[in-house]
Design a protein around this motif. Sequence first.
Motif, PDB file in Angstrom:
ATOM      1  N   TYR A  42      -3.738  -1.958   6.607  1.00  0.00           N
ATOM      2  CA  TYR A  42      -4.024  -0.765   5.801  1.00  0.00           C
ATOM      3  C   TYR A  42      -2.742  -0.022   5.454  1.00  0.00           C
ATOM      4  CZ  TYR A  42      -6.174   3.661   4.363  1.00  0.00           C
ATOM      5  OH  TYR A  42      -6.561   4.776   3.661  1.00  0.00           O
ATOM      6  N   ASP A  43      -2.561   0.277   4.171  1.00  0.00           N
ATOM      7  CA  ASP A  43      -1.419   1.041   3.688  1.00  0.00           C
ATOM      8  C   ASP A  43      -1.875   2.490   3.506  1.00  0.00           C
ATOM      9  OD1 ASP A  43       0.561   2.319   2.170  1.00  0.00           O
ATOM     10  OD2 ASP A  43       1.157   0.444   1.201  1.00  0.00           O
ATOM     11  N   VAL A  44      -1.433   3.352   4.418  1.00  0.00           N
ATOM     12  CA  VAL A  44      -1.886   4.741   4.402  1.00  0.00           C
ATOM     13  C   VAL A  44      -1.448   5.452   3.129  1.00  0.00           C
ATOM     14  CG1 VAL A  44      -1.795   6.954   5.604  1.00  0.00           C
ATOM     15  CG2 VAL A  44      -1.826   4.826   6.913  1.00  0.00           C
ATOM     16  N   SER A  45      -0.207   5.224   2.693  1.00  0.00           N
ATOM     17  CA  SER A  45       0.321   5.941   1.531  1.00  0.00           C
ATOM     18  C   SER A  45      -0.451   5.613   0.256  1.00  0.00           C
ATOM     19  CB  SER A  45       1.802   5.617   1.336  1.00  0.00           C
ATOM     20  OG  SER A  45       1.986   4.229   1.070  1.00  0.00           O
ATOM     21  N   LYS A  46      -0.927   4.366   0.138  1.00  0.00           N
ATOM     22  CA  LYS A  46      -1.651   3.947  -1.056  1.00  0.00           C
ATOM     23  C   LYS A  46      -3.166   3.931  -0.851  1.00  0.00           C
ATOM     24  CE  LYS A  46       2.100   0.966  -2.719  1.00  0.00           C
ATOM     25  NZ  LYS A  46       2.481  -0.417  -3.101  1.00  0.00           N
ATOM     26  N   ARG A  47      -3.588   4.231   0.373  1.00  0.00           N
ATOM     27  CA  ARG A  47      -5.015   4.172   0.743  1.00  0.00           C
ATOM     28  C   ARG A  47      -5.592   2.810   0.344  1.00  0.00           C
ATOM     29  NH1 ARG A  47      -6.869   9.169  -2.536  1.00  0.00           N
ATOM     30  NH2 ARG A  47      -8.953   8.347  -2.066  1.00  0.00           N
TER      31      ARG A  47
END
Length: 444
Positions: A159-164
């Motif tokens: 999961y990429d938090v910055s890009k959701r």
Amino acid sequence: MKNVQKDLQVKSTSYTKGCKKEKVKLHNEGCVHITGKTGSKPLKGEEEKTQVGTLGTWFMVTIPCGRKYDKTWLIKSIQSHCSVPFTPVDFHYVKKSAQFFVQDGSTASALKDVSYKICDEQNKKIPIFVNTSAVPYSVRDKLEPEKMEQLKLIMKKRYDVSKRALNLQKLRYDPDLVSLGIDIILNRRNCMAATLQIIKNNFPELLSLNLCNNKLYRLDGLSDLTQMAPTVKIMNLSRNELKSEHELDKMKGLKLEELWLQGNPFCSIFSDQSTYISAIRKYFPKLLHLDGHLLSPPVTVDIDRPSLTKPCQESNKGSEALKNLIMQFLQQYYFIYDSGDRQGLLGAYHDEACFSLTISFNFEDPAPSSLFDYFKDNRNMKNLKDPYLRDHLLKHTRRDIVWSLCGLPKTQHDPYSFTVDMWFQTETMLCFSVNGEFMEGECV
């Protein structure tokens, strides 16, 4: 869609004689019909029927022709008429029918009582059949807590938090899963259900979901995505094994703006890019990007805006609001119509809209032959006697309508020449005509 009061009586003739007999049997006998075998032998005379089971018994709920209804609307409508709350398990489609499972006899009995109490947009009553069932596959083979925890940890790594954004491509071959001996095959409902449950609990603001390269050949498991992850706007289903675009119908409740489908077998069946875009936008009218290509913005009109006035209650404020609404629609419509890519007009038409083209002949026109491209689709019923052509030239469904519009010459309309007349209005409908001028060809 709207619900209809329970005491509204509307006759429906859309079902076969056999289905009507089944309905009468359900109402008169007040029982749930058994279609599966049980471990014990039924009493004499009770082979065909039984009272609802006890707590722990599973029941399959079937809605014939349920595929044509929006899943969210259908479940909410059933719940609003059901005397007890319920949670549908393993909602999926079998041909034209929608099916799900519930546990507990009292819930099954309550759902049985909802049959024919809900009406659709055409005021047709919706039947609901309830039968005993084996334990659903997704429940019987539910992932063990230890495996669920490991899957959650692996999904968090992806999961990429910055890009959701959640990247689940080639999930089955994830090195960590392979080393732990956990086999996650997303075509299996239990695996997809576990994945969606983790998404719901851990990524509530998910914006982008990548399911590329997972050998998906059906999307039944994704029908719950609208409830589990309603915020998803970007979906990557490329390089899977989907053989029909109709699989997308199972997740059409998502308000997708970007979709990737290239590399699926069904993508090669379309004759051209325009037809392909039209077919996909049928399920996702607000789509802006498809396979990395920017699409023309769709036309959407919110006819449920509170500014619309009721008949015989017109006011200056209401009239001005209606004028602005109509002009906004016309500006958007003709902007896209004149842009050269008319696929964006899909959102302006209802799924079951009809369209015909009629050209009036002017004897003073110095070059009537210039209208040849329009005359070939002319459906002037005063002159057209051929019943086949009458039917052929009447376009049904928004896909056929936009396809027909795409075949007409390129144009440039003059919005300052428009004359608009509105003669009828309700809370959900406006009737108006538009007259104006245009020239063929692109603007110089």
